[in-house]
Design an enzyme around this catalytic site. Structure first.
Site, PDB file in Angstrom:
ATOM      1  N   GLN A   1      -0.875 -13.144   3.326  1.00  0.00           N
ATOM      2  CA  GLN A   1      -1.246 -11.842   3.300  1.00  0.00           C
ATOM      3  C   GLN A   1      -0.575 -10.798   4.252  1.00  0.00           C
ATOM      4  OE1 GLN A   1      -5.315 -10.434   1.896  1.00  0.00           O
ATOM      5  NE2 GLN A   1      -6.520 -12.501   2.094  1.00  0.00           N
TER       6      GLN A   1
ATOM      7  N   ASP B   1      13.349 -41.178 -20.583  1.00  0.00           N
ATOM      8  CA  ASP B   1      12.996 -39.924 -21.981  1.00  0.00           C
ATOM      9  C   ASP B   1      13.072 -40.006 -23.025  1.00  0.00           C
ATOM     10  OD1 ASP B   1      11.941 -37.052 -22.422  1.00  0.00           O
ATOM     11  OD2 ASP B   1      13.369 -36.003 -21.541  1.00  0.00           O
TER      12      ASP B   1
ATOM     13  N   THR C   1     -16.882 -12.339   6.427  1.00  0.00           N
ATOM     14  CA  THR C   1     -17.719 -12.568   5.997  1.00  0.00           C
ATOM     15  C   THR C   1     -17.777 -14.303   5.449  1.00  0.00           C
ATOM     16  OG1 THR C   1     -18.538 -10.525   5.746  1.00  0.00           O
ATOM     17  CG2 THR C   1     -20.295 -12.238   5.297  1.00  0.00           C
TER      18      THR C   1
ATOM     19  N   HIS D   1     -10.612  -3.546   6.551  1.00  0.00           N
ATOM     20  CA  HIS D   1     -10.144  -4.842   5.848  1.00  0.00           C
ATOM     21  C   HIS D   1     -10.424  -5.435   6.088  1.00  0.00           C
ATOM     22  CE1 HIS D   1      -8.425  -8.338   3.311  1.00  0.00           C
ATOM     23  NE2 HIS D   1      -7.708  -7.834   2.500  1.00  0.00           N
ATOM     24  N   GLY D   2     -11.174  -7.365   5.453  1.00  0.00           N
ATOM     25  CA  GLY D   2     -11.091  -7.856   6.081  1.00  0.00           C
ATOM     26  C   GLY D   2     -10.703  -8.838   7.732  1.00  0.00           C
ATOM     27  N   ASP D   3     -10.667  -9.699   8.752  1.00  0.00           N
ATOM     28  CA  ASP D   3      -9.631  -9.840   9.435  1.00  0.00           C
ATOM     29  C   ASP D   3      -8.759 -11.042   8.698  1.00  0.00           C
ATOM     30  OD1 ASP D   3     -11.408 -11.791   9.584  1.00  0.00           O
ATOM     31  OD2 ASP D   3     -12.469 -11.380  11.982  1.00  0.00           O
TER      32      ASP D   3
ATOM     33  N   TYR E   1       1.229  -1.339   0.229  1.00  0.00           N
ATOM     34  CA  TYR E   1       0.217  -0.169  -0.037  1.00  0.00           C
ATOM     35  C   TYR E   1       0.888   1.224   0.274  1.00  0.00           C
ATOM     36  CZ  TYR E   1      -4.608  -2.318   0.803  1.00  0.00           C
ATOM     37  OH  TYR E   1      -5.809  -3.270   0.783  1.00  0.00           O
TER      38      TYR E   1
HETATM   39  C1  SPV Z   1      11.975 -31.586 -20.201  1.00  0.00           C
HETATM   40  O1  SPV Z   1      11.922 -31.050 -18.794  1.00  0.00           O
HETATM   41  O2  SPV Z   1      11.352 -33.292 -20.333  1.00  0.00           O
HETATM   42  C2  SPV Z   1      12.440 -30.796 -20.819  1.00  0.00           C
HETATM   43  C3  SPV Z   1      13.354 -29.772 -20.584  1.00  0.00           C
HETATM   44  O3  SPV Z   1      13.085 -30.840 -22.116  1.00  0.00           O
HETATM   45  S1  SPV Z   1      15.426 -31.193 -20.292  1.00  0.00           S
HETATM   46  O4  SPV Z   1      14.966 -32.037 -19.774  1.00  0.00           O
HETATM   47  O5  SPV Z   1      16.038 -29.726 -19.949  1.00  0.00           O
HETATM   48  O6  SPV Z   1      15.869 -31.264 -22.211  1.00  0.00           O
HETATM   49 MG    MG Z   2      11.283 -33.260 -22.766  1.00  0.00          MG
END
Ligand code: SPV
Ligand code: MG
Length: 431
Positions: A98, A204, A122, A89-91, A75
């Site tokens: 907050q 992956d 409220t 303000h609300g409590d 503020y």
């Molecule tokens: C993932 O999070 O799968 C990515 C980013 O592709 S990295 O692992 O850095 O390639």
């Molecule tokens: Mg990835």
């Protein structure tokens, strides 16, 4: 006549707000502040209606002498301008994140003899229902999908964190910290291929198929409202990618990031230790164009990820690709690096920005993790993704617990570092 100030951050006026005004009028002329979108998203939920409508809503209220715009959560500025005799303000701000705002107001008023009034918040069935409806609205595809673009217009840098389940989604959704008198939270979620695969005990390599990835997204969407950026790996065949764009868009995903590799994809953090093949500029540009043709709304984003630095093909190659992919219609460029030193990322950002002022830049500072969001933003970065830190923190904790139980032949020794049962059974909100 004395002045009383209060600030509203709502999309719907309910009896709680009317009560604040009623109470405020007992002390003097009432001035109501309306918090800007930029400030509101740091502190509370995303607005469901434009700022102008929120302003009009408050201006339509009876019993108010003035409506002003408050553009920071704290503020300082508004109190300096108005020097109100009272802030009301609300409590509900006496505890929780907050509280830093309340402390800030108390100190500001204290400096000149102003007074703070906390009125009992409220609680009513109607207010609970309105709050829930607003959250549910934000989770609807049409609201969620456009939110990433909205955030790009509102924030100096959009912060996304990895989510791969309902639970990690909840962490991304709800974690708020109060620090140095400010509040902060994540803006978006990254559905990482690495973490989604790892959670399933799979490598992956695009082995976890799109149906499964969509299931993960749906689990996250069920319990959150924040926008989702999907790690779309290579995007697959262009003929398949177009279907996936439609599906993702329909679900309310905000963006898909696809990387310019083809054939068997391996995780980028392996770099050249494994065989990875980069797609040609022409081939990948065509995939982007096909995706853009398939999309139906202006909200959805297809972001092109450039692997030239990862594969040590050089800066010039990365920049050439970035320009070509942006020209092909990419709504953003992700540049990735696995160096600890952010120098090559910063060089790319500087040179790309010099040629292209607007296309958003996305980075994933996993390796170059010492650089701050603020520094990255100063170099033209628009989205920062914390791609795997939740998974990497949870796994060792779980592994250590399993080992210690085996060692001790009981669970007593590990209990101290566990979430109490009372907390875990109430972790998930019930409808
Ligand atoms: C993932 O999070 O799968 C990515 C980013 O592709 S990295 O692992 O850095 O390639
Ligand atoms: Mg990835």
């Amino acid at each position: 006549m004395k002045t009383v100030y209060t600030c509203f951050t709502t999309d719907v006026i309910h009896e709680g707000h009317l009560n604040i005004i009623r109470q405020a009028r007992k002390y003097g002329q009432v001035i109501v502040g309306v918090l800007t979108d930029q400030a509101m998203i740091r502190f509370d939920r995303f607005p469901t209606i434009p700022f102008e409508e929120r302003l009009a809503l408050v201006k339509g209220l009876e019993g108010i002498s003035r409506v002003v715009v408050q553009d920071t959560i704290l503020y300082d500025e508004i109190v300096r301008q108005l020097r109100p005799d009272y802030v009301i303000h609300g409590d509900n701000w006496l505890t929780g994140p907050q509280k830093v705002i309340r402390d800030n107001v108390e100190a500001l008023l204290g400096a000149y003899g102003g007074q703070l009034i906390d009125v009992p918040y409220t609680y009513s069935e109607n207010i609970t229902r309105i709050d829930r409806q607003m959250r549910e609205k934000l989770a609807m595809p049409e609201y969620r999908r456009r939110r990433l673009r909205q955030l790009l217009g509102l924030c100096p840098v959009v912060k996304a964190i990895e989510a791969h389940s309902g639970l990690t989604g909840l962490i991304a959704e709800k974690t708020v910290v109060a620090q140095d008198g400010r509040l902060d939270q994540f803006d978006a979620m990254w559905v990482s291929s690495l973490c989604d695969s790892t959670a399933k005990g799979k490598p992956d390599i695009e082995l976890v198929d799109m149906s499964s990835r969509l299931r993960t997204i749906d689990d996250i969407m069920e319990v959150t409202t924040k926008p989702i950026i999907l790690d779309g790996d290579t995007g697959g065949l262009p003929e398949h990618f177009v279907y996936n764009v439609r599906t993702l868009e329909r679900m309310g995903v905000s963006a898909v990031i696809i990387e310019d590799k083809k054939g068997l994809k391996k995780n980028s953090l392996f770099g050249n230790q494994v065989k990875q093949t980069q797609d040609s500029i022409e081939g990948f540009s065509e995939k982007i164009r096909a995706g853009k043709r398939a999309q139906l709304t202006n909200d959805f984003m297809i972001i092109a990820r450039i692997e030239s630095l990862i594969l040590e093909r050089g800066m010039e190659d990365a920049l050439r690709r970035a320009a070509a992919f942006a020209k092909a219609g990419a709504d953003g460029i992700m540049i990735h690096s696995r160096k600890k030193d952010p120098a090559e990322i910063l060089e790319f950002c500087g040179r790309f920005r010099a040629a292209d002022e607007h296309t958003p830049i996305v980075v994933v500072p996993t390796s170059f993790n010492a650089i701050t969001e603020e520094e990255l933003a100063a170099h033209g970065v628009n989205i920062v993704i914390y791609a795997n830190q939740l998974t990497r923190s949870a796994f060792p904790a779980m592994q250590k617990t399993a080992e210690d139980i085996l060692r001790c032949h009981r669970a007593k020794e590990v209990d101290e570092r566990l979430m109490p049962i009372k907390e875990i059974i109430t972790l998930i909100d019930e409808l």
